[in-house]
Design a protein around this motif. Structure first.
Motif, PDB file in Angstrom:
ATOM      1  N   LYS A   1       0.817  -1.213   0.000  1.00 24.62           N
ATOM      2  CA  LYS A   1       0.000   0.000   0.000  1.00 24.62           C
ATOM      3  C   LYS A   1       0.851   1.262   0.000  1.00 24.62           C
ATOM      4  N   SER A   2       1.961   1.245   0.733  1.00 32.06           N
ATOM      5  CA  SER A   2       2.772   2.458   0.811  1.00 32.06           C
ATOM      6  C   SER A   2       3.610   2.672  -0.439  1.00 32.06           C
ATOM      7  N   GLU A   3       3.987   1.605  -1.137  1.00 30.19           N
ATOM      8  CA  GLU A   3       4.865   1.735  -2.296  1.00 30.19           C
ATOM      9  C   GLU A   3       4.143   1.676  -3.636  1.00 30.19           C
ATOM     10  N   ARG A   4       2.907   1.262  -3.670  1.00 28.81           N
ATOM     11  CA  ARG A   4       2.170   1.147  -4.934  1.00 28.81           C
ATOM     12  C   ARG A   4       0.898   1.977  -4.855  1.00 28.81           C
ATOM     13  N   ASN A   5       1.013   3.243  -5.132  1.00 25.13           N
ATOM     14  CA  ASN A   5      -0.142   4.151  -5.052  1.00 25.13           C
ATOM     15  C   ASN A   5      -1.256   3.778  -6.013  1.00 25.13           C
ATOM     16  N   GLU A   6      -0.910   3.131  -7.138  1.00 22.66           N
ATOM     17  CA  GLU A   6      -1.948   2.791  -8.108  1.00 22.66           C
ATOM     18  C   GLU A   6      -2.936   1.760  -7.579  1.00 22.66           C
TER      19      GLU A   6
ATOM     20  N   LYS B   1      -4.720   2.132  -5.124  1.00 17.89           N
ATOM     21  CA  LYS B   1      -5.867   2.879  -4.615  1.00 17.89           C
ATOM     22  C   LYS B   1      -6.908   3.149  -5.696  1.00 17.89           C
ATOM     23  N   THR B   2      -6.532   2.942  -6.962  1.00 18.45           N
ATOM     24  CA  THR B   2      -7.447   3.291  -8.045  1.00 18.45           C
ATOM     25  C   THR B   2      -7.717   2.117  -8.986  1.00 18.45           C
TER      26      THR B   2
ATOM     27  N   ASN C   1      -1.214  -5.744 -10.143  1.00 16.12           N
ATOM     28  CA  ASN C   1      -0.411  -4.800  -9.368  1.00 16.12           C
ATOM     29  C   ASN C   1       0.358  -5.502  -8.265  1.00 16.12           C
TER      30      ASN C   1
ATOM     31  N   TYR D   1       4.402  -5.869  -7.990  1.00 20.78           N
ATOM     32  CA  TYR D   1       5.127  -5.453  -6.797  1.00 20.78           C
ATOM     33  C   TYR D   1       6.034  -6.568  -6.288  1.00 20.78           C
TER      34      TYR D   1
END
Length: 61
Positions: A14-19, A21-22, A32, A36
């Protein structure tokens, strides 16, 4: 049952892959997470592993 390991993993994701969230659907989320894991094991250097990747460290063992 202790879930600390998986909770830690998802915290990093969650902290390193902002995408994440969408994402539009479950397949995009799966891709995703797969991307990662591949990045983490083969590209992301870690000081604790003498500034190598986990894959490189495992190969040297």
């Amino acid at each position: 049952m202790d879930n600390a390991c998986i909770e830690s993993f998802f915290s990093f994701v969650k902290s390193e892959r902002n995408e994440l969230k969408t994402v539009k659907d479950i397949e995009e989320a799966k891709q995703n997470v797969y991307d990662y894991i591949r990045y983490y094991n083969h590209e992301r250097i870690q000081g604790v592993l003498n500034f190598g990747t986990p894959a490189r460290y495992a190969q040297a063992s």
